[in-house]
Scaffold this motif. Sequence first.
Motif, mmCIF file in Angstrom:
data_model
loop_
_atom_site.group_PDB
_atom_site.id
_atom_site.type_symbol
_atom_site.label_atom_id
_atom_site.label_comp_id
_atom_site.label_asym_id
_atom_site.label_seq_id
_atom_site.Cartn_x
_atom_site.Cartn_y
_atom_site.Cartn_z
ATOM 1 N N GLY A 61 0.784 -1.238 0.000
ATOM 2 C CA GLY A 61 0.000 0.000 0.000
ATOM 3 C C GLY A 61 0.812 1.283 0.000
ATOM 4 O O GLY A 61 0.317 2.333 0.421
ATOM 5 N N PHE A 62 2.052 1.233 -0.481
ATOM 6 C CA PHE A 62 2.885 2.430 -0.530
ATOM 7 C C PHE A 62 2.309 3.410 -1.546
ATOM 8 O O PHE A 62 2.046 3.053 -2.685
ATOM 9 C CB PHE A 62 4.321 2.056 -0.922
ATOM 10 N N ASP A 63 2.102 4.681 -1.129
ATOM 11 C CA ASP A 63 1.518 5.666 -2.051
ATOM 12 C C ASP A 63 2.440 6.857 -2.307
ATOM 13 O O ASP A 63 2.049 7.831 -2.925
ATOM 14 C CB ASP A 63 0.150 6.143 -1.570
ATOM 15 N N GLY A 64 3.679 6.764 -1.852
ATOM 16 C CA GLY A 64 4.649 7.816 -2.119
ATOM 17 C C GLY A 64 5.274 7.635 -3.492
ATOM 18 O O GLY A 64 4.711 6.974 -4.359
ATOM 19 N N PHE A 65 6.460 8.215 -3.687
ATOM 20 C CA PHE A 65 7.109 8.044 -4.984
ATOM 21 C C PHE A 65 8.353 7.172 -4.856
ATOM 22 O O PHE A 65 8.960 7.068 -3.797
ATOM 23 C CB PHE A 65 7.430 9.390 -5.643
ATOM 24 N N VAL A 66 8.682 6.524 -5.968
ATOM 25 C CA VAL A 66 9.854 5.654 -6.037
ATOM 26 C C VAL A 66 10.907 6.360 -6.885
ATOM 27 O O VAL A 66 10.624 6.802 -7.998
ATOM 28 C CB VAL A 66 9.508 4.284 -6.659
ATOM 29 N N ILE A 67 12.106 6.472 -6.334
ATOM 30 C CA ILE A 67 13.210 7.103 -7.056
ATOM 31 C C ILE A 67 14.200 6.020 -7.485
ATOM 32 O O ILE A 67 14.393 5.036 -6.766
ATOM 33 C CB ILE A 67 13.897 8.187 -6.185
ATOM 34 N N SER A 68 14.784 6.224 -8.641
ATOM 35 C CA SER A 68 15.760 5.256 -9.144
ATOM 36 C C SER A 68 17.063 5.375 -8.366
ATOM 37 O O SER A 68 17.313 6.356 -7.672
ATOM 38 C CB SER A 68 16.050 5.521 -10.620
ATOM 39 N N ASP A 69 17.896 4.370 -8.516
ATOM 40 C CA ASP A 69 19.254 4.467 -8.016
ATOM 41 C C ASP A 69 20.024 5.390 -8.951
ATOM 42 O O ASP A 69 19.565 5.698 -10.059
ATOM 43 C CB ASP A 69 19.907 3.084 -7.954
ATOM 44 N N TYR A 70 21.193 5.838 -8.524
ATOM 45 C CA TYR A 70 21.999 6.785 -9.291
ATOM 46 C C TYR A 70 22.352 6.213 -10.667
ATOM 47 O O TYR A 70 22.854 5.094 -10.772
ATOM 48 C CB TYR A 70 23.270 7.113 -8.514
ATOM 49 N N SER A 71 22.036 6.962 -11.701
ATOM 50 C CA SER A 71 22.373 6.608 -13.081
ATOM 51 C C SER A 71 21.794 5.254 -13.511
ATOM 52 O O SER A 71 22.372 4.537 -14.314
ATOM 53 C CB SER A 71 23.894 6.617 -13.265
ATOM 54 N N GLU A 72 20.644 4.923 -12.971
ATOM 55 C CA GLU A 72 20.014 3.617 -13.254
ATOM 56 C C GLU A 72 19.653 3.452 -14.723
ATOM 57 O O GLU A 72 19.661 2.333 -15.237
ATOM 58 C CB GLU A 72 18.775 3.429 -12.376
ATOM 59 N N VAL A 73 19.324 4.543 -15.426
ATOM 60 C CA VAL A 73 19.023 4.435 -16.860
ATOM 61 C C VAL A 73 20.232 3.843 -17.580
ATOM 62 O O VAL A 73 20.099 2.918 -18.377
ATOM 63 C CB VAL A 73 18.645 5.808 -17.467
ATOM 64 N N ASP A 74 21.419 4.351 -17.277
ATOM 65 C CA ASP A 74 22.641 3.828 -17.895
ATOM 66 C C ASP A 74 22.904 2.395 -17.468
ATOM 67 O O ASP A 74 23.267 1.551 -18.287
ATOM 68 C CB ASP A 74 23.845 4.697 -17.524
ATOM 69 N N LYS A 75 22.730 2.116 -16.199
ATOM 70 C CA LYS A 75 22.983 0.770 -15.665
ATOM 71 C C LYS A 75 22.040 -0.240 -16.310
ATOM 72 O O LYS A 75 22.478 -1.308 -16.749
ATOM 73 C CB LYS A 75 22.802 0.782 -14.152
ATOM 74 N N LEU A 76 20.765 0.091 -16.376
ATOM 75 C CA LEU A 76 19.798 -0.845 -16.943
ATOM 76 C C LEU A 76 20.050 -1.062 -18.434
ATOM 77 O O LEU A 76 19.961 -2.184 -18.919
ATOM 78 C CB LEU A 76 18.370 -0.342 -16.712
ATOM 79 N N SER A 77 20.395 -0.005 -19.139
ATOM 80 C CA SER A 77 20.613 -0.149 -20.582
ATOM 81 C C SER A 77 21.906 -0.894 -20.895
ATOM 82 O O SER A 77 22.092 -1.352 -22.013
ATOM 83 C CB SER A 77 20.599 1.217 -21.274
ATOM 84 N N ALA A 78 22.791 -1.036 -19.924
ATOM 85 C CA ALA A 78 24.041 -1.773 -20.138
ATOM 86 C C ALA A 78 23.891 -3.264 -19.823
ATOM 87 O O ALA A 78 24.813 -4.035 -20.041
ATOM 88 C CB ALA A 78 25.146 -1.171 -19.285
ATOM 89 N N GLN A 79 22.735 -3.665 -19.311
ATOM 90 C CA GLN A 79 22.507 -5.065 -18.957
ATOM 91 C C GLN A 79 21.753 -5.769 -20.072
ATOM 92 O O GLN A 79 21.037 -5.155 -20.849
ATOM 93 C CB GLN A 79 21.679 -5.171 -17.678
ATOM 94 N N TYR A 80 21.877 -7.059 -20.076
ATOM 95 C CA TYR A 80 21.068 -7.844 -20.993
ATOM 96 C C TYR A 80 19.639 -7.888 -20.477
ATOM 97 O O TYR A 80 19.405 -7.867 -19.275
ATOM 98 C CB TYR A 80 21.597 -9.269 -21.115
ATOM 99 N N LEU A 81 18.702 -7.966 -21.401
ATOM 100 C CA LEU A 81 17.310 -8.117 -21.002
ATOM 101 C C LEU A 81 17.143 -9.466 -20.325
ATOM 102 O O LEU A 81 17.831 -10.435 -20.684
ATOM 103 C CB LEU A 81 16.393 -8.009 -22.226
#
Length: 158
Positions: free
Chosen positions: A53-73
Amino acid sequence: MNSFKNFIYHNVQGYNSSIASGIGSVMASYSAINFVPLSSGTYLKSILRGDLGFDGFVISDYSEVDKLSAQYLPTSLEIMKKNESVATMFAAGIDMFMIPDKGSMLDYISFVKMALQNNTLTMDRLNDAVARILAVKLGLGIVDSGSAEEQNEKTQSS
């Protein structure tokens, strides 16, 4: 209880009292469950927002866009493109992104626009993320309520 349910049961206990006390944000770490990063799976929405029931916001880890795009799906050996990472992270439940520098911020803005144009991100989901962030900021008094015109009048009169 199967091992996954047991894992979840034991690892979410620390969140219960925090959520009950009204915590406003949670950071999704670089962690993964069953090799699926938190920033690209369903756990943030199904467990954190759904079961807990969490209704706040979720923040990514630092530079997560880069980290996720560097991983295999998780289901292939294909590497995700950065613009796909942004849409995937929004879909997973990330509301705010920690972007490391100005160049990355400009890329992020273009990726959000691209995701909206490609319908991989809906305006409803983007509005939901903004509403969650603003609700927490308003609750903390970081942002004054009122229209932009009212704020402008306050600034000019002081």
